[in-house]
Design an enzyme around this catalytic site. Structure first.
Site, PDB file in Angstrom:
ATOM      1  CD  GLU A   1      95.728 -67.502  24.868  1.00 22.84           C
ATOM      2  OE1 GLU A   1      95.612 -66.499  24.161  1.00 22.84           O
ATOM      3  OE2 GLU A   1      94.916 -67.782  25.749  1.00 22.84           O
TER       4      GLU A   1
ATOM      5  CD  GLU B   1      95.775 -67.232  30.164  1.00 23.60           C
ATOM      6  OE1 GLU B   1      94.904 -66.537  29.624  1.00 23.60           O
ATOM      7  OE2 GLU B   1      96.978 -67.210  29.797  1.00 23.60           O
TER       8      GLU B   1
END
Ligand code: GCO
Length: 456
Positions: free
Chosen positions: A163, A353
């Protein structure tokens, strides 16, 4: 109805959020260690000094994963456990921890998946300029080689960076995460370019030194808008918005972070909106950055939306279901997100995720009943299934997270885990959703199609 036979059913965590032992066995300080000590950066002045003490309790945690039928465990390496100062002498005790964790997983029939960087940047390197420093990509490549030399005889799955949209966008742009800085577009473009080079050099390093055939990707944040309806115009509008690059929020853009790696160059819109603030791209940079990878890891929790201080963002409406993070529940994000990404990049998608935080506690019967999380998982996984049936190649699903853990600036109030953690005692309690996930895995997905709630 079932998923494909080789579908990866797993769960995820990150070093700083679960390990604790922040000074144990020669570990060096990272920026979260350092900034959390200030007491004002995180809810209630909390920090990751102890967290879930996964560093000492990992064997029991792995046994719990086995009990839940987890087949893949995505975890990250704490850079400063390996290299206390980010470069220089290796801390063998740090390497030993990860070697022991990998062995424990394999002994329990669980496949390890390693994320090399999940935000815990070495403080010593930060003090040398961090991602602004032109040497930062070489620092990362050197760290990668040490990890690959030590673990690649047993580890095949690698994610380089987790991320950048968040650790750059929130850590160096909005300033809400460590190192709590706010930079202008020119610096953010330079930092981004160094992160890209770090990713590319890490891929080269893994390919060159891995002792088993590696499968390499990254893990990117929620990237896509979802259409207002299923008309072709609405779908095209959502697709366009999902890959737009604008000057004010480019570090949160899907195309900004994926095009250079998967299409070989920044999107033209990036050059247009950044102009002279664009990174200084040296000959050969884009070739390093666009090293071939094997999958696109997507961390998707909700449909993308522009936050709004009042009224409703595009992914919300009056009274919509929301998680403990106040994120709207939008299962269709796991249909449209993977679909749009697969269309644009043609790479298999790993849902690296997905999950929800909810108001969990151990109830009077000693169990943790979390029906909302079970319903959430059913709805989102049904969209994954629908997306696969429509032709998108989705490799697997890593539930976030295996354990309740340190949720960055939100501290420990937000509980994402399939397993409840009492942080005062480190007592673990598998939640009903953990037993539900066992049913999902054992049935290869069939359990998600039961509307009625099973009690555990
Ligand atoms: C992220 C990070 C995780 C978070 C999780 C919940 O996606 O932001 O990878 O570390 O804890 O997503 O916010």
């Amino acid at each position: 109805m079932q998923f494909q036979d080789n579908f990866f059913w797993g769960a995820a965590s990150a070093a700083y959020q679960v390990e604790g032992a922040y000074q144990a066995d020669g570990k060096g300080q990272n920026i979260w260690d350092a900034y959390c000590q200030e007491g004002c950066r995180v809810a209630h002045g909390e920090n990751g000094n102890v967290a879930c003490d996964h560093y000492h309790l990992f064997r029991q945690d792995v046994e719990m994963m086995k009990k839940m039928g987890i087949r893949y465990y995505r975890f990250s390496i704490n850079w400063t456990r390996i290299l206390p100062d980010g470069t220089g002498p290796v801390n063998e005790k740090g390497l030993q921890f990860y070697s022991d964790l990998v062995d424990a997983l394999l002994e329990n029939g669980i496949t390890p998946m390693i994320t090399l960087f999940h935000w815990d940047y070495p403080l010593a390197l930060h003090q040398r300029g961090g991602w602004m420093n032109a040497d930062s990509s070489d620092w990362f490549a050197a760290y990668t080689k040490i990890v690959v030399d030590a673990l690649s005889d047993r580890v095949q799955y690698w994610m380089t960076i987790n991320e950048p949209q968040v650790f750059i966008g929130v850590g160096y742009c909005t300033g809400r995460f460590a190192p709590f800085e706010t930079h202008q577009p020119k610096d953010l473009a330079r930092i981004s370019h160094n992160v890209f080079l770090a990713h590319g050099k890490a891929v080269q390093t893994i390919r060159q030194y891995a002792k088993t055939k590696p499968c390499i990707g990254f893990a990117y944040a929620t990237p896509c808008w979802t259409p207002e309806d299923t008309t072709p115009d609405a779908i095209e509008a959502a697709r366009q918005k999902s890959f737009r690059v604008d000057r004010d929020n480019f570090t949160f853009s899907a195309a900004w972070w994926a095009d250079p790696i998967l299409l070989g160059d920044y999107p033209q819109e990036a050059y247009d909106v950044l102009g002279a603030d664009m990174a200084d791209i040296q000959p050969g940079d884009l070739e390093i950055i666009s090293q071939p990878i094997d999958f696109y890891g997507a961390n998707i929790y909700e449909s993308k939306a522009v936050p709004t201080p009042y009224g409703y963002a595009e992914n919300a409406y009056i009274g919509c279901p929301r998680t403990q993070m106040d994120w709207p529940v939008t299962p269709e994000a796991l249909y449209w997100g993977p679909k749009f990404l697969y269309e644009r990049y043609g790479k298999p998608i790993l849902i690296s995720e997905n999950g929800m935080a909810s108001h969990d506690w151990v109830q009077l019967d000693g169990k943790v009943h979390d029906p909302q999380r079970i319903d959430y998982m059913k709805r989102y996984l049904r969209e994954v299934y629908r997306c696969i049936q429509d032709g998108t190649e989705i490799m697997g699903y890593m539930y976030w997270s295996i354990l309740d853990n340190f949720e960055w600036a939100d501290g420990y109030d937000k509980r994402f885990g399939l397993v409840h953690v009492d942080y005062r005692t480190q007592q673990r309690t598998i939640k009903d959703s953990g037993y539900f996930y066992r049913d999902v895995i054992q049935s290869n997905g069939a359990a998600i199609f039961q509307d009625t709630l099973k009690t555990y």
